[in-house]
Design a protein around this motif. Sequence first.
Motif, mmCIF file in Angstrom:
data_model
loop_
_atom_site.group_PDB
_atom_site.id
_atom_site.type_symbol
_atom_site.label_atom_id
_atom_site.label_comp_id
_atom_site.label_asym_id
_atom_site.label_seq_id
_atom_site.Cartn_x
_atom_site.Cartn_y
_atom_site.Cartn_z
ATOM 1 N N GLU A 36 -112.928 3.935 6.194
ATOM 2 C CA GLU A 36 -113.091 3.769 7.639
ATOM 3 C C GLU A 36 -113.944 2.556 8.014
ATOM 4 O O GLU A 36 -113.581 1.763 8.893
ATOM 5 N N ARG A 75 -105.379 2.207 13.565
ATOM 6 C CA ARG A 75 -106.038 2.829 12.418
ATOM 7 C C ARG A 75 -105.229 4.014 11.886
ATOM 8 O O ARG A 75 -105.007 4.145 10.675
ATOM 9 N N LYS A 79 -103.698 4.507 8.148
ATOM 10 C CA LYS A 79 -104.134 5.645 7.332
ATOM 11 C C LYS A 79 -102.953 6.486 6.849
ATOM 12 O O LYS A 79 -102.935 6.969 5.709
#
Length: 249
Positions: A36, A75, A79
């Motif tokens: 992250e 994001r 992911k």
Amino acid sequence: MSTENVPLTKEELFNELYLATLHRPFKDQYEDKWQEEPFWAAVEVFKAQVKEIGYDDPLDRLKSYRGRETFEKIRDNFKAGPPACLREGWMSPYTGEKIDVLSALEAIHHVRGKKYEGKERIVVLDFWATWCCPCIDLGLELSDLSEKHAGQVAVIGINNEGMLGRHPAMMGLEGVKEFIETKKEHFRYSTYVDNADEYVRDLIFRKTEYVAIPCIVLVVDNEVRFAGSGSRFEEHLDVAFKEVYPKEE
């Protein structure tokens, strides 16, 4: 004229910054590889970079360029990782299926090059759209392939502006013809345009379960041998060529 020293436009520079700062470093860091903190640090770097070239809010550009409304959505996509069909080792479930290429093409519009008559045992179907830059680039390679193996391998382009189901038709049949004429060096092979009912897209492309273009479907003696990325089909073509023309060098 050489383009080596031609400066990038503002939009081109934005795209390059996105690819270099956010896309390339994180596109393979999905699932258990995800971290992250490096991503959010890269976001801050990207914001500063694009502000220097005149974008106070990069999301305004990203909404249209990548279809992403927030950095959180970007994001989340990284992911999750790419669809199965874009991962190494994937094989289309369409492989091994029988297909009548000649019959399929008779239902759509022939717009350029020699009309396919079903004589070649090896057929390379190229699914593309005018808004897809990699499709246009691949056209040059396919044109060379078509000329190199004329009479042995039929290379057939099939245009459908809504190929992926999320782009509205940008132009009608005549518009596509005009586009092809402006890029005629890229399309030196047989080219067709799908009909208004998107017949061939549904008959062939969607059955490959490949979710990107350009999409190549390699057919040998009416059997699908490969379906997927335009960058991966040549190894399968080599195998097919040695099988069909074993004495050819």
